[in-house]
Scaffold this active site. Structure first.
Site, PDB file in Angstrom:
ATOM      1  N   ASN A  61      63.019  20.107  17.237  1.00 26.62           N
ATOM      2  CA  ASN A  61      63.053  20.714  17.777  1.00 26.62           C
ATOM      3  C   ASN A  61      64.643  21.129  16.313  1.00 26.62           C
ATOM      4  O   ASN A  61      64.492  20.654  16.326  1.00 26.62           O
ATOM      5  CB  ASN A  61      63.181  21.322  19.091  1.00 26.62           C
ATOM      6  N   GLU A  63      66.940  24.714  16.399  1.00 33.46           N
ATOM      7  CA  GLU A  63      67.539  25.731  17.615  1.00 33.46           C
ATOM      8  C   GLU A  63      68.198  26.199  15.827  1.00 33.46           C
ATOM      9  O   GLU A  63      68.391  26.204  14.691  1.00 33.46           O
ATOM     10  CB  GLU A  63      68.840  25.095  18.133  1.00 33.46           C
ATOM     11  N   CYS A  72      59.984  25.748  17.620  1.00 42.90           N
ATOM     12  CA  CYS A  72      59.776  23.790  18.667  1.00 42.90           C
ATOM     13  C   CYS A  72      59.070  23.338  18.198  1.00 42.90           C
ATOM     14  O   CYS A  72      58.491  23.121  17.006  1.00 42.90           O
ATOM     15  CB  CYS A  72      58.564  24.349  20.112  1.00 42.90           C
ATOM     16  N   GLU A  74      56.576  20.725  18.105  1.00 39.18           N
ATOM     17  CA  GLU A  74      55.171  20.987  17.896  1.00 39.18           C
ATOM     18  C   GLU A  74      54.680  21.497  16.858  1.00 39.18           C
ATOM     19  O   GLU A  74      54.056  21.765  15.835  1.00 39.18           O
ATOM     20  CB  GLU A  74      54.477  21.327  19.513  1.00 39.18           C
ATOM     21  N   CYS A 111      55.352  24.113  25.878  1.00 39.64           N
ATOM     22  CA  CYS A 111      55.663  25.430  25.822  1.00 39.64           C
ATOM     23  C   CYS A 111      54.879  26.469  25.764  1.00 39.64           C
ATOM     24  O   CYS A 111      53.780  26.502  25.264  1.00 39.64           O
ATOM     25  CB  CYS A 111      56.888  26.000  25.073  1.00 39.64           C
ATOM     26  N   CYS A 114      53.868  27.481  21.854  1.00 42.22           N
ATOM     27  CA  CYS A 114      53.172  25.823  21.565  1.00 42.22           C
ATOM     28  C   CYS A 114      51.909  25.590  21.861  1.00 42.22           C
ATOM     29  O   CYS A 114      50.936  25.295  20.829  1.00 42.22           O
ATOM     30  CB  CYS A 114      54.055  24.258  21.515  1.00 42.22           C
TER      31      CYS A 114
END
Ligand code: THU
Length: 156
Positions: A61, A63, A72, A74, A111, A114
């Protein structure tokens, strides 16, 4: 009419019960997790994707101070796979994470955003792929299809 949805998954006490090829993915996901840029959440996530040609691509990830601009793990990994190996089917996606945002026993669960990308990766390639979720206490949940994680997905 009342209908039911059934989702099947397997659970293991420790990821070292996985076959060797899957353990390689867990280790790759764990090492790329260290490259996460997560100063805002302090929650680091790593993802490893096994492609049909045996290439493993990874992501963590990333940010940003403008929060929605982050991405993210994934999606970093799946988009990298799509960008660089567009004709290689995904066979397995493995996800690991570390941080206090969720407790050690909690399921590491992708999430919604994703899941949408994971679902479309599967419907696009026309073949299911496995999703391995490694919790912080080393327990593992294995799904045989990414669509199991997003029943009734938009566009599936
Ligand atoms: N995160 C992921 O990388 N994958 C998920 O499935 C859930 C959340 C990241 C996003 C953000 O950088 C941090 O974890 C906290 O939400």
């Amino acid at each position: 009419m009342k209908k039911e949805l059934k989702i099947e998954y397997r659970q293991l006490k420790h990821w070292n019960e996985l076959p060797d090829t899957d353990q390689v993915l867990v280790k790759k996901a764990n090492s790329v997790m260290l490259n996460a840029y997560a100063p805002y959440s302090d929650f680091k996530v790593g993802a490893a994707v096994l492609l049909a040609n045996n290439t493993i691509v990874t992501g963590s990830n990333q940010e940003n101070i403008a929060y929605p601009s982050g991405m993210c793990a994934e999606r970093v990994a799946l988009f990298y796979a799509g960008a660089n190996f567009p004709n290689q089917k995904v066979e397995t996606l493995c996800i690991v994470a570390k941080g206090d945002l969720i407790s050690r026993e909690d399921l590491l669960s992708p999430c919604g955003g994703c899941r949408q990308v994971m679902a479309e990766t599967e419907s696009r390639q026309g073949e299911p792929y496995r999703v391995i979720l490694v919790c912080q206490n080393d327990e593992v949940i294995i799904f045989n299809s990414a669509l199991d994680l997003l029943p009734l997905a938009f566009g599936s």
